[in-house]
Design a protein around this motif. Structure first.
Motif, PDB file in Angstrom:
ATOM      1  N   TRP A   1     126.904  56.129 -27.277  1.00 53.43           N
ATOM      2  CA  TRP A   1     125.614  56.799 -27.438  1.00 53.43           C
ATOM      3  C   TRP A   1     125.065  56.531 -28.835  1.00 53.43           C
ATOM      4  CZ3 TRP A   1     123.522  58.358 -23.102  1.00 53.43           C
ATOM      5  CH2 TRP A   1     124.355  58.759 -22.041  1.00 53.43           C
ATOM      6  N   ALA A   2     123.756  56.223 -28.904  1.00 52.74           N
ATOM      7  CA  ALA A   2     123.121  55.895 -30.186  1.00 52.74           C
ATOM      8  C   ALA A   2     122.214  57.016 -30.688  1.00 52.74           C
ATOM      9  CB  ALA A   2     122.317  54.604 -30.051  1.00 52.74           C
ATOM     10  N   ASN A   3     121.371  57.574 -29.825  1.00 52.87           N
ATOM     11  CA  ASN A   3     120.492  58.678 -30.220  1.00 52.87           C
ATOM     12  C   ASN A   3     120.163  59.546 -29.026  1.00 52.87           C
ATOM     13  OD1 ASN A   3     117.786  57.667 -29.052  1.00 52.87           O
ATOM     14  ND2 ASN A   3     118.349  55.952 -30.383  1.00 52.87           N
TER      15      ASN A   3
ATOM     16  N   THR B   1     129.776  59.779 -35.043  1.00 54.19           N
ATOM     17  CA  THR B   1     129.901  58.398 -35.507  1.00 54.19           C
ATOM     18  C   THR B   1     130.756  57.541 -34.584  1.00 54.19           C
ATOM     19  OG1 THR B   1     131.727  59.081 -36.950  1.00 54.19           O
ATOM     20  CG2 THR B   1     129.533  58.973 -37.935  1.00 54.19           C
ATOM     21  N   ASP B   2     131.564  58.186 -33.737  1.00 56.86           N
ATOM     22  CA  ASP B   2     132.374  57.428 -32.782  1.00 56.86           C
ATOM     23  C   ASP B   2     131.619  57.125 -31.492  1.00 56.86           C
ATOM     24  OD1 ASP B   2     132.286  59.894 -31.561  1.00 56.86           O
ATOM     25  OD2 ASP B   2     134.454  60.234 -31.569  1.00 56.86           O
ATOM     26  N   GLY B   3     130.314  57.477 -31.457  1.00 51.87           N
ATOM     27  CA  GLY B   3     129.491  57.182 -30.299  1.00 51.87           C
ATOM     28  C   GLY B   3     129.589  58.191 -29.177  1.00 51.87           C
TER      29      GLY B   3
ATOM     30  N   THR C   1     132.235  64.083 -38.497  1.00 52.97           N
ATOM     31  CA  THR C   1     131.728  62.810 -37.980  1.00 52.97           C
ATOM     32  C   THR C   1     130.392  62.946 -37.258  1.00 52.97           C
ATOM     33  OG1 THR C   1     133.055  63.153 -35.969  1.00 52.97           O
ATOM     34  CG2 THR C   1     134.026  61.803 -37.729  1.00 52.97           C
ATOM     35  N   TRP C   2     129.635  64.014 -37.540  1.00 55.22           N
ATOM     36  CA  TRP C   2     128.335  64.184 -36.894  1.00 55.22           C
ATOM     37  C   TRP C   2     127.331  63.222 -37.520  1.00 55.22           C
ATOM     38  CZ3 TRP C   2     128.519  66.811 -32.544  1.00 55.22           C
ATOM     39  CH2 TRP C   2     129.502  67.792 -32.382  1.00 55.22           C
ATOM     40  N   ALA C   3     126.507  62.592 -36.656  1.00 54.03           N
ATOM     41  CA  ALA C   3     125.587  61.565 -37.147  1.00 54.03           C
ATOM     42  C   ALA C   3     124.121  61.835 -36.807  1.00 54.03           C
ATOM     43  CB  ALA C   3     125.988  60.198 -36.590  1.00 54.03           C
ATOM     44  N   ARG C   4     123.827  62.235 -35.570  1.00 56.22           N
ATOM     45  CA  ARG C   4     122.450  62.475 -35.122  1.00 56.22           C
ATOM     46  C   ARG C   4     122.385  63.826 -34.449  1.00 56.22           C
ATOM     47  NH1 ARG C   4     119.742  57.392 -34.809  1.00 56.22           N
ATOM     48  NH2 ARG C   4     117.849  58.627 -34.444  1.00 56.22           N
TER      49      ARG C   4
ATOM     50  N   ARG D   1     125.149  67.473 -42.920  1.00 56.33           N
ATOM     51  CA  ARG D   1     125.266  67.128 -44.329  1.00 56.33           C
ATOM     52  C   ARG D   1     125.741  65.678 -44.465  1.00 56.33           C
ATOM     53  NH1 ARG D   1     128.088  72.270 -47.277  1.00 56.33           N
ATOM     54  NH2 ARG D   1     129.927  71.011 -46.851  1.00 56.33           N
ATOM     55  N   THR D   2     125.632  65.155 -45.659  1.00 51.76           N
ATOM     56  CA  THR D   2     126.061  63.770 -45.881  1.00 51.76           C
ATOM     57  C   THR D   2     127.567  63.599 -45.728  1.00 51.76           C
ATOM     58  OG1 THR D   2     126.106  64.225 -48.256  1.00 51.76           O
ATOM     59  CG2 THR D   2     124.116  63.190 -47.366  1.00 51.76           C
ATOM     60  N   ASP D   3     128.307  64.710 -45.721  1.00 52.68           N
ATOM     61  CA  ASP D   3     129.754  64.624 -45.503  1.00 52.68           C
ATOM     62  C   ASP D   3     130.113  64.658 -44.025  1.00 52.68           C
ATOM     63  OD1 ASP D   3     129.309  67.264 -44.816  1.00 52.68           O
ATOM     64  OD2 ASP D   3     130.518  68.122 -46.430  1.00 52.68           O
ATOM     65  N   GLY D   4     129.083  64.641 -43.133  1.00 46.59           N
ATOM     66  CA  GLY D   4     129.316  64.592 -41.698  1.00 46.59           C
ATOM     67  C   GLY D   4     129.590  65.926 -41.046  1.00 46.59           C
ATOM     68  N   THR D   5     129.521  67.022 -41.807  1.00 48.25           N
ATOM     69  CA  THR D   5     129.715  68.344 -41.218  1.00 48.25           C
ATOM     70  C   THR D   5     128.410  68.839 -40.605  1.00 48.25           C
ATOM     71  OG1 THR D   5     129.278  69.435 -43.346  1.00 48.25           O
ATOM     72  CG2 THR D   5     131.588  68.961 -42.776  1.00 48.25           C
ATOM     73  N   LEU D   6     128.537  69.718 -39.625  1.00 48.27           N
ATOM     74  CA  LEU D   6     127.384  70.242 -38.898  1.00 48.27           C
ATOM     75  C   LEU D   6     127.241  71.741 -39.147  1.00 48.27           C
ATOM     76  CD1 LEU D   6     125.119  70.000 -36.744  1.00 48.27           C
ATOM     77  CD2 LEU D   6     126.891  70.321 -34.998  1.00 48.27           C
TER      78      LEU D   6
END
Length: 410
Positions: free
Chosen positions: A162-164, A127-129, A111-114, A76-81
């Motif tokens: 890590w980026a992706n 988001t912390d890589g 902080t989930w991003a990808r 979600r846009t709030d970073g939850t998975l």
């Protein structure tokens, strides 16, 4: 690997695909009994397609989604998975092996991003890589130094760059912020890109020394990646031409596909591959038994342009199906449609791109497998296709041949 071995590999893969399909069909007898439905039209927060389900608007918008063979995860846009569907191997990451027909939150991190999902495993970047994986791990595809399955996310090493990430049936590849490429898991068909050895690695191995890798994708036994200079590279098995190199053999290290320097993105399916160029053209190659290449007759060993449109934005491929968005926000799918995963209200296989409804508010985050999911510009999430283990997230196990909206809890 000689030509005879590759021929046996093609036969084995096709047999494996038929076996997987038979397993899905037998376990999913309930779906056939319940019937594949098109749903009921409903007004939503954006233009509604014919066949969307009468459910409430999602509590929070979705930014990214990943479709495994029989499970789905979304950020979600709030970073939850959140994940749902098949959980036999712990691929949902909720600490159990309980299958879920609706979204369940994974941990407490925001902080989930990808995110990407394989057959029985899932990997995600924060988001912390940091990189985290969970689920099946029989071939070390989780990258945690073991072959032990995990029902909750486990960190891959200690790197924070890590980026992706992309994960498939038995191997995983990821790119770091410094442009280096890393792969791990099974290497039986040289899909790690490190040569013919090792046969298996339970921790990330750097692929070559280049520091210009941009994005990577993993198929059943092949991998492809783009570089910052717009070149495209593939490696692993090319049993059906999925490397795009004009061969039915294999390549043990990354090999450039043609000479073009205009590739903007690539996605690897089971035994086929698709990619978009910066001029908006779409190209596919490899196995084409269900029309998943989007044109031509039989398998294609070099990139084949799909139609003549120059407005393609992003493409995703899977088992034998492909989906892509255009710059006008429309969504198109083609190839295998046994479970309604093309999303056109039928189960007829499509040899060319077919528009999913009439909406023009789809983002470029489509993910496809035996089912497909995609977010819209309003943040709502829609899924369709196979649902016998609840992977559509609508609280049922009823298959859908048109998009149904998924509601993520507040």
């Amino acid at each position: 690997m000689n030509e005879h071995q590759e021929g046996r590999l093609r036969t084995r893969w096709r047999r494996a695909a038929r076996t997987a399909t038979a397993t899905v069909a037998s376990i999913g007898a309930v779906v056939l009994a319940l019937g594949l439905t098109a749903g009921t039209a409903v007004a939503g927060t954006g233009p509604a397609d014919p066949g969307t389900s009468n459910v409430s608007v999602a509590a929070a918008p979705v930014s990214r989604v990943a479709a495994g063979d029989l499970h789905t995860c979304a950020i979600r846009t709030d970073g939850t998975l959140w994940c749902w569907g098949n959980n036999f191997n712990g691929q949902l990451g909720d600490g159990t092996t309980t299958t879920r027909s609706g979204p369940v939150r994974i941990g407490t991190a925001t902080t989930w991003a990808r995110i990407d999902a394989g057959k029985s495993n899932t990997c995600a970047v924060r988001t912390d890589g940091t990189l985290w994986c969970w689920g099946g791990n029989n071939n070390g595809q989780l990258g945690d130094g073991t072959t032990t399955g995990r029902t909750s996310p486990v960190q891959v090493g200690t790197a924070t760059t890590w980026a992706n990430v992309s994960t498939s049936n038995n191997h995983t590849c990821a790119i770091r912020t410094n442009g280096t490429l890393w792969c791990w898991g099974l290497n039986g068909h040289t899909q790690l890109g490190t040569g013919t050895t090792p046969l298996l690695s339970t921790t990330p191995l750097q692929v070559g020394t280049a520091t210009t890798w941009a994005n990577v994708t993993t198929g059943y036994a092949h991998s492809c990646a783009t570089r910052t200079d717009g070149t495209l590279w593939c490696w692993g098995s090319s049993s059906d031409g999925q490397l795009g190199l004009g061969i039915l053999d294999f390549r043990a290290t990354p090999t450039q596909v043609g000479t073009a320097t205009t590739w903007s993105g690539v996605t690897a399916g089971y035994v086929h591959t698709c990619a978009v160029r910066t001029n908006g053209t779409l190209w596919c190659w490899g196995e084409n038994g269900y029309g998943q290449v989007g044109g031509g007759s039989g398998f294609q060993t070099t990139p084949l342009q799909v139609g003549t449109a120059t407005t393609w934005a992003k493409v995703d491929t899977s088992i034998d199906t492909s989906c892509a968005t255009r710059t006008n926000g429309s969504l198109w799918c083609w190839g295998r449609n046994t479970y309604g995963q093309v999303g056109d209200g039928t189960t007829a296989h499509r040899p060319a791109p077919t528009q999913v409804g009439t909406a023009t508010t789809w983002t470029d985050g489509v993910a496809v497998s035996y089912h497909a999911c995609a977010p819209r510009t309003d943040g709502s999430l829609w899924c369709w296709g196979d649902n016998f283990l609840g992977q559509l997230g609508d609280g049922t196990t009823t298959g859908r041949s048109t998009p149904v909206q998924v509601t993520l809890p507040a």
